[in-house]
Design a protein around this motif. Structure first.
Motif, PDB file in Angstrom:
ATOM      1  N   ARG A 257       0.832  -1.196   0.000  1.00 53.91           N
ATOM      2  CA  ARG A 257       0.000   0.000   0.000  1.00 53.91           C
ATOM      3  C   ARG A 257       0.873   1.254   0.000  1.00 53.91           C
ATOM      4  O   ARG A 257       1.832   1.347   0.758  1.00 53.91           O
TER       5      ARG A 257
ATOM      6  N   THR B 215      -4.184   7.363  -1.738  1.00 56.53           N
ATOM      7  CA  THR B 215      -3.734   5.992  -1.495  1.00 56.53           C
ATOM      8  C   THR B 215      -3.761   5.219  -2.810  1.00 56.53           C
ATOM      9  O   THR B 215      -4.511   5.536  -3.735  1.00 56.53           O
TER      10      THR B 215
ATOM     11  N   LEU C 242      -3.101   0.939  -4.119  1.00 61.13           N
ATOM     12  CA  LEU C 242      -2.870  -0.452  -3.725  1.00 61.13           C
ATOM     13  C   LEU C 242      -2.186  -1.199  -4.866  1.00 61.13           C
ATOM     14  O   LEU C 242      -2.656  -1.182  -6.008  1.00 61.13           O
TER      15      LEU C 242
ATOM     16  N   LYS D 101      -1.513  -4.787  -5.706  1.00 54.89           N
ATOM     17  CA  LYS D 101      -1.886  -6.134  -5.319  1.00 54.89           C
ATOM     18  C   LYS D 101      -0.787  -7.127  -5.680  1.00 54.89           C
ATOM     19  O   LYS D 101      -0.302  -7.158  -6.807  1.00 54.89           O
TER      20      LYS D 101
END
Length: 576
Positions: A383, A402, A404, A406
């Motif tokens: 993150r 933010t 992400l 994965k």
């Protein structure tokens, strides 16, 4: 015939002044004209010399710049920029001090006035009150920005991760190093790869140097210096197994830290400037304070130590975290640290106290960076977070943006100078994120020019070498440079006074004057007296057993003593 041949001069039509019958032009003498002006019958014309122009029009008034003083204080040295400098004693020194103070004030004034020319504006995100910027994905941002900003986003999938990255001072070039031995150096605007290396050994850290011509790679055992074409220039074997690198651009010092020591090396001549044993365990992170050049080192015990090359001990030791310090970043008077206990804190370096403390969930923070505008980037697990206004009294409790990743573990985050871009190194390669408001809108081309040409780069390199600072100028408080330490001066004055008193006491001692002692005649005379005394002593020892001639011996001794006394008087007498 002659009169008819003479040419006739006729004025052009536009130069002939025609007056109608009702137009009256008064022709007055000087006295009558002044009288008519006083009575008001004739209006006095107002010319350019002493008048104010035509009637009904006022002179333009310059408006006062209300924010000029505040901008001057921003560029001036710490303290009162308008304070008069006074120096007592040496007139020449007082004149030089006043002249330098005047030059500093003029420079701050010119910089404040030149802000009018800085027309670029910082980026940002405008959302409604009910919307949250945390929900903005990179896809949404790229769809909203222009083509020039959107083309700065990139993503490379590389097999040699995780990757560390470093950028040049002007933000034009990126250096990336994979843990498995892959190193790439590229130009970010054109995406042109300048060089690519496959070293087949562990790469611990990478660092760009003063410009794009050189960079350093911290490999498995030693530090290697390469040029922009990938040719090896130097191998530093003095320090073994270093783990972290950093570079001080104003001092041309390459700083490296390992398990036991921290070292500074001047890249202009290749000599090591200083090396100190840390005695606090291996270094877990290393960053510099751009304000004063002090190196901040994190350790396993949660301690952050600050080092200068001219001091063998750490100038400051701070217990920042309750566990291992995983990452840190420094910006002006503030420091951000992250520990293995899932907390990251903001510290004020003026008071050495914590301003704010934040808790993370899931993974610990592994990388930190601060942008030119004070935005903080965090990398924790998979993150990415960007925080705004963390150095204020009331910071936001939620991140600004933010993202992400994965299935990918983030390793390094670095903001690109003068751009709203953050470069991220992760386990599967490299990528970049658009962070609105992260970059400084205007740049100083004499300091770091993102669009510099080849000739400008050469000129800047020569000028920076001429302006290179000495390692002794690195200190905790840079404002002490040029100031007078009264305690040191007082101790020096006492020592000097004591030495002068000792010298005066030695010079006043009564010394036996021996003028003319080493003249040839005096030396021969002393030699003859010594030989005569020895002969008389031998004769005395021969006759001492019989008892005869005691009166003669006593007379001879009296004669020897009288001769010696006369010789000493002659030697003591001043030369004639």
């Amino acid at each position: 015939m002659a009169d008819s041949a003479k040419p006739k001069v006729v004025a052009p039509a536009e130069e002939v002044i025609r007056l109608d019958a009702y137009d009256e032009v008064p022709v007055l003498q000087r006295a009558s004209r002044q009288k008519a002006e006083k009575e008001g019958a004739l209006e006095r014309p107002k010319g350019k010399g002493k008048g104010k122009g035509k009637k009904g029009k006022e002179e333009p008034q310059f408006k006062r710049d209300s924010g000029l003083s505040q901008r001057i204080r921003k560029y001036a040295r710490p303290g009162a920029p308008f304070r008069e400098v006074k120096a007592k004693g040496d007139k020449k020194l007082a004149t030089e001090v006043k002249q330098r103070a005047r030059q500093d004030r003029d420079a701050a004034f010119q910089l404040a006035k030149a802000e009018v020319l800085q027309t670029a504006e910082a980026g940002g995100v405008e959302v409604d009150e009910q919307d949250d910027t945390r929900r903005l994905a990179q896809k949404d941002i790229l769809d909203s920005v222009g083509v020039g900003v959107a083309r700065k986003a990139f993503s490379f999938e590389l097999p040699a991760g995780p990757y560390n990255c470093s950028l040049t001072r002007n933000g034009a070039h990126l250096l990336a190093g994979g843990r498995k031995g892959h190193v790439a150096f590229m130009h970010l605007d054109s995406m042109k790869i300048l060089c690519e290396l496959h070293l087949k050994e562990t790469v611990r850290a990478v660092q760009t140097l003063h410009n794009e011509n050189m960079f350093a790679v911290c490999q498995k055992k030693y530090i290697y210096i390469y040029d922009s074409q990938g040719m090896e220039l130097h191998c530093i074997k003095h320090q073994k197994f270093p783990t972290h690198l950093d570079f001080l651009p104003y001092h041309f010092l390459l700083v490296s830290a390992g398990e036991k020591e921290i070292a500074w090396r001047d890249i202009t001549h290749g000599q090591q400037v200083a090396e100190h044993k840390m005695h606090l365990g291996p270094a877990t992170c290393l960053r510099q304070n751009p304000k004063n050049g002090i190196m901040h080192v994190g350790h396993n015990r949660g301690v952050v130590s600050m080092w200068a090359p001219n001091v063998k001990e750490p100038v400051v030791k701070m217990g920042c975290q309750n566990a291992q310090v995983m990452a840190l970043a420094v910006s002006d008077n503030y420091m951000v640290t992250a520990g293995a206990e899932s907390k990251w804190k903001v510290w004020d370096l003026r008071t050495y106290k914590a301003l704010h403390s934040f808790r993370t969930h899931g993974y610990t923070v592994t990388s930190l960076d601060v942008s030119m505008t004070g935005m903080v980037a965090l990398a924790k697990g998979c993150r990415f977070e960007a925080w705004k206004d963390v150095f204020t009294a009331t910071p936001h409790q939620t991140p600004f943006i933010t993202e992400l990743y994965k299935g990918r573990m983030l390793e390094c985050t670095r903001f690109r100078p003068f751009e709203d871009v953050c470069c991220v190194g992760h386990s599967d390669g490299l990528s970049s994120l658009i962070v609105p408001g992260a970059g400084k809108a205007n740049f100083d081309s004499f300091e770091a020019n993102p669009f510099q040409t080849k000739n400008q780069r050469r000129e800047r390199e020569v000028q920076s070498l001429l302006d290179k600072l000495q390692p002794d100028s690195i200190m905790l408080d840079p404002n002490e440079i040029g100031q007078l330490n009264r305690e040191v001066v007082k101790a020096w004055q006492e020592t000097k006074k004591k030495e002068e008193e000792e010298q005066a006491a030695e010079s006043t001692k009564n010394k036996k004057k021996m003028r003319g002692k080493n003249k040839v005649g005096n030396r021969m005379k002393r030699k003859a007296l010594k030989e005569g005394a020895e002969q008389r002593q031998k004769a005395k020892s021969r006759v001492s057993g019989g008892g005869e001639g005691e009166g003669d011996d006593s007379e001879e001794e009296e004669e020897v003593e009288a001769e010696g006394r006369a010789a000493r008087q002659e030697e003591a007498a001043p030369p004639g």
